[in-house]
Design a protein around this motif. Structure first.
Motif, mmCIF file in Angstrom:
data_model
loop_
_atom_site.group_PDB
_atom_site.id
_atom_site.type_symbol
_atom_site.label_atom_id
_atom_site.label_comp_id
_atom_site.label_asym_id
_atom_site.label_seq_id
_atom_site.Cartn_x
_atom_site.Cartn_y
_atom_site.Cartn_z
ATOM 1 N N GLU A 1 0.839 -1.193 0.000
ATOM 2 C CA GLU A 1 0.000 0.000 0.000
ATOM 3 C C GLU A 1 0.878 1.249 0.000
ATOM 4 O O GLU A 1 0.653 2.161 -0.758
ATOM 5 C CB GLU A 1 -0.896 0.022 1.241
ATOM 6 C CG GLU A 1 -2.110 -0.866 1.153
ATOM 7 C CD GLU A 1 -3.178 -0.313 0.233
ATOM 8 O OE1 GLU A 1 -3.520 0.871 0.332
ATOM 9 O OE2 GLU A 1 -3.668 -1.094 -0.595
ATOM 10 N N GLU A 2 1.852 1.272 0.923
ATOM 11 C CA GLU A 2 2.764 2.416 0.979
ATOM 12 C C GLU A 2 4.023 2.036 1.746
ATOM 13 O O GLU A 2 4.028 1.110 2.547
ATOM 14 C CB GLU A 2 2.108 3.641 1.607
ATOM 15 C CG GLU A 2 1.697 3.471 3.042
ATOM 16 C CD GLU A 2 0.977 4.708 3.587
ATOM 17 O OE1 GLU A 2 1.419 5.196 4.640
ATOM 18 O OE2 GLU A 2 0.003 5.163 2.978
ATOM 19 N N THR B 1 7.286 4.113 3.789
ATOM 20 C CA THR B 1 7.891 5.364 4.259
ATOM 21 C C THR B 1 9.332 5.065 4.628
ATOM 22 O O THR B 1 9.589 4.323 5.581
ATOM 23 C CB THR B 1 7.145 5.927 5.480
ATOM 24 O OG1 THR B 1 5.764 6.078 5.142
ATOM 25 C CG2 THR B 1 7.725 7.260 5.902
#
Length: 168
Positions: A24-25, A27
């Motif tokens: 999804e993501e 960081t």
């Protein structure tokens, strides 16, 4: 020439297990320093970096199943290797790619609340022992907290200090 970029593809592996369809993501670790003020006879103070802060990376996945959980070992303190690759085009139509490699330990595993009709997501926070970032094949960041290697923007910040105490 460096221009605006649009990410077009992202892939990842966690402990060698491909996650391409579940990311999804991601960081990357935030590079942050503890600063100390220097005043000594000055009207306007200046700050000097005295140490780097702990590095953490976050990976949010959707559709996590037993294969991913078992590959993780999902035990606090286990070593984990995460590779995240991204690619896209800049406004001049040139393809770019960035490879992030994180080695460290599982710090937090959080699952989304159970709600009908929502996608199930799992968020992993890794505390990083190593972090490498390659942009178009050029090493930009290379950090190893145990050896104190700290290359940021291509500059070995602690190189002289390591050599002075006879560290590689």
């Amino acid at each position: 020439m460096f221009t605006n970029r649009i990410r077009q593809a992202m892939a990842a592996t966690l402990q060698g297990l491909p996650l391409s369809a579940t990311v999804e993501e991601f960081t990357p670790p935030v590079i942050d320093f503890d600063m100390e003020p220097m005043t000594g006879g000055r009207f306007i103070a200046e700050e000097m970096a005295k140490s780097g802060k702990v590095l953490n990376a976050t990976l949010a996945l959707q559709g996590v199943g037993p294969e991913i959980m078992l590959a993780l070992g999902v035990k606090l303190g286990d070593d984990i290797l995460l590779n995240v690759r991204e690619a896209g085009q800049d406004q001049d139509g040139k393809t770019y790619f960035i490879y992030h490699t994180v080695g460290g330990k599982l710090k937090t595993l959080t699952e989304s609340k159970l709600k009908m009709g929502d996608k199930v997501t799992t968020t992993l926070i890794l505390t990083c022992r190593t972090y490498n970032r390659l942009e178009n094949g050029i090493p930009v960041i290379d950090i190893d907290v145990r050896t104190q290697k700290f290359v940021l923007n291509g500059i070995d910040i602690l190189g002289d200090a390591r050599r002075a105490v006879l560290m590689p």
